[in-house]
Write a protein that holds these residues in place. Sequence first.
Motif, PDB file in Angstrom:
ATOM      1  N   TRP A 231     -49.735   4.805 -14.018  1.00 30.14           N
ATOM      2  CA  TRP A 231     -49.651   4.128 -12.721  1.00 30.14           C
ATOM      3  C   TRP A 231     -48.258   4.338 -12.146  1.00 30.14           C
ATOM      4  CZ3 TRP A 231     -52.236  -1.057 -14.601  1.00 30.14           C
ATOM      5  CH2 TRP A 231     -53.607  -0.808 -14.820  1.00 30.14           C
ATOM      6  N   VAL A 232     -48.212   4.937 -10.965  1.00 32.47           N
ATOM      7  CA  VAL A 232     -46.938   5.358 -10.385  1.00 32.47           C
ATOM      8  C   VAL A 232     -46.884   4.984  -8.911  1.00 32.47           C
ATOM      9  CG1 VAL A 232     -46.853   7.282 -12.010  1.00 32.47           C
ATOM     10  CG2 VAL A 232     -47.757   7.680  -9.723  1.00 32.47           C
ATOM     11  N   ASP A 233     -45.674   4.856  -8.384  1.00 24.54           N
ATOM     12  CA  ASP A 233     -45.560   4.715  -6.934  1.00 24.54           C
ATOM     13  C   ASP A 233     -45.507   6.106  -6.299  1.00 24.54           C
ATOM     14  OD1 ASP A 233     -42.924   5.548  -7.368  1.00 24.54           O
ATOM     15  OD2 ASP A 233     -42.060   3.550  -7.036  1.00 24.54           O
ATOM     16  N   GLU A 234     -45.582   6.149  -4.979  1.00 27.40           N
ATOM     17  CA  GLU A 234     -45.646   7.426  -4.267  1.00 27.40           C
ATOM     18  C   GLU A 234     -44.442   8.319  -4.588  1.00 27.40           C
ATOM     19  OE1 GLU A 234     -47.740   9.092  -2.508  1.00 27.40           O
ATOM     20  OE2 GLU A 234     -49.354   7.641  -2.232  1.00 27.40           O
ATOM     21  N   ALA A 235     -43.283   7.706  -4.713  1.00 26.79           N
ATOM     22  CA  ALA A 235     -42.075   8.489  -4.949  1.00 26.79           C
ATOM     23  C   ALA A 235     -42.127   9.186  -6.304  1.00 26.79           C
ATOM     24  CB  ALA A 235     -40.837   7.602  -4.860  1.00 26.79           C
ATOM     25  N   ALA A 236     -42.522   8.464  -7.342  1.00 27.73           N
ATOM     26  CA  ALA A 236     -42.590   9.047  -8.676  1.00 27.73           C
ATOM     27  C   ALA A 236     -43.710  10.076  -8.791  1.00 27.73           C
ATOM     28  CB  ALA A 236     -42.785   7.947  -9.714  1.00 27.73           C
ATOM     29  N   GLY A 237     -44.792   9.854  -8.052  1.00 24.00           N
ATOM     30  CA  GLY A 237     -45.949  10.746  -8.156  1.00 24.00           C
ATOM     31  C   GLY A 237     -45.984  11.836  -7.114  1.00 24.00           C
ATOM     32  N   SER A 238     -44.885  12.067  -6.455  1.00 20.25           N
ATOM     33  CA  SER A 238     -44.870  12.985  -5.292  1.00 20.25           C
ATOM     34  C   SER A 238     -45.217  14.431  -5.659  1.00 20.25           C
ATOM     35  CB  SER A 238     -43.503  12.951  -4.602  1.00 20.25           C
ATOM     36  OG  SER A 238     -42.483  13.375  -5.511  1.00 20.25           O
ATOM     37  N   LEU A 239     -44.991  14.829  -6.900  1.00 18.84           N
ATOM     38  CA  LEU A 239     -45.269  16.208  -7.309  1.00 18.84           C
ATOM     39  C   LEU A 239     -46.659  16.371  -7.928  1.00 18.84           C
ATOM     40  CD1 LEU A 239     -41.840  17.209  -8.903  1.00 18.84           C
ATOM     41  CD2 LEU A 239     -42.636  17.544  -6.554  1.00 18.84           C
ATOM     42  N   LEU A 240     -47.353  15.253  -8.131  1.00 18.32           N
ATOM     43  CA  LEU A 240     -48.691  15.320  -8.704  1.00 18.32           C
ATOM     44  C   LEU A 240     -49.717  15.498  -7.597  1.00 18.32           C
ATOM     45  CD1 LEU A 240     -48.407  12.355 -11.231  1.00 18.32           C
ATOM     46  CD2 LEU A 240     -48.192  14.792 -11.752  1.00 18.32           C
ATOM     47  N   ALA A 241     -50.673  16.353  -7.841  1.00 20.58           N
ATOM     48  CA  ALA A 241     -51.711  16.604  -6.817  1.00 20.58           C
ATOM     49  C   ALA A 241     -52.548  15.364  -6.608  1.00 20.58           C
ATOM     50  CB  ALA A 241     -52.583  17.782  -7.260  1.00 20.58           C
TER      51      ALA A 241
END
Length: 241
Positions: A231-241
């Motif tokens: 579970w991530v916020d948008e910033a942390a997950g920005s590189l995940l599709a």
Amino acid sequence: MNIQKFPDYGTLSQHTAEHIVALINQKPTATLCLASGDTPIETYHRFVALAQAKQVDVSQCTFVGLDEWVGFGPNDFGSCSYYVFRDLFTPLNLRPDQLHVFDAKATDLAAECTRIDDLIKSRAGLDLLLVGMGMNGHIALNEPGTPFTLGCHVVDLAESTKTVGQKYFEKETTLNQGITVGLRHLTEAHEVILMVSGAKKASVLYDALRGSVSEQMPASIMQTHPNAQIWVDEAAGSLLA
């Protein structure tokens, strides 16, 4: 491996708090091992608010400390347990018999590892393990190169961990070793939540989840767990599709 992105840190924290509430309501005798560090603090604040509003009863739960700097304890500002007690255990008014944290000041640290290993075994594994991720991909204080098969153990800290760890203290503090729940307990946990927040973690998170599973990237073990929640916020997950 279930990856969920949330628009911001607050939404991520609220979702995680509500999930823990639901888990305990389903199993009031749950055994939970919950991380310290910056990432889960708001989750704990929101969970405490829900508990104080009588949305959940934690009186039958067992709480296990995830890790600690060797030589430090709950009363030492900057210790891992200091923050968990401040933000979670003390506001919940937990009884001492509900709490099992490492005594990182003990003369026999191997015995401390055995004590927590035996506790987790007696509880048939952890119902929930909530962890964050370090800048080198560590989970708890399982540094790169730690065997996935280890239970609780003492670890020599990586230089990056020693450096980042300074943020928890008011003045520069010598950190050499940690004592930690091992990745075997993650593998055997019924559910694992990895919370990640902030843009600075984005590339490490990508490598952990999209790269190969390797002991050199401890967080990559999440790829192997059948009930892993990332579970991530948008910033942390920005590189995940």
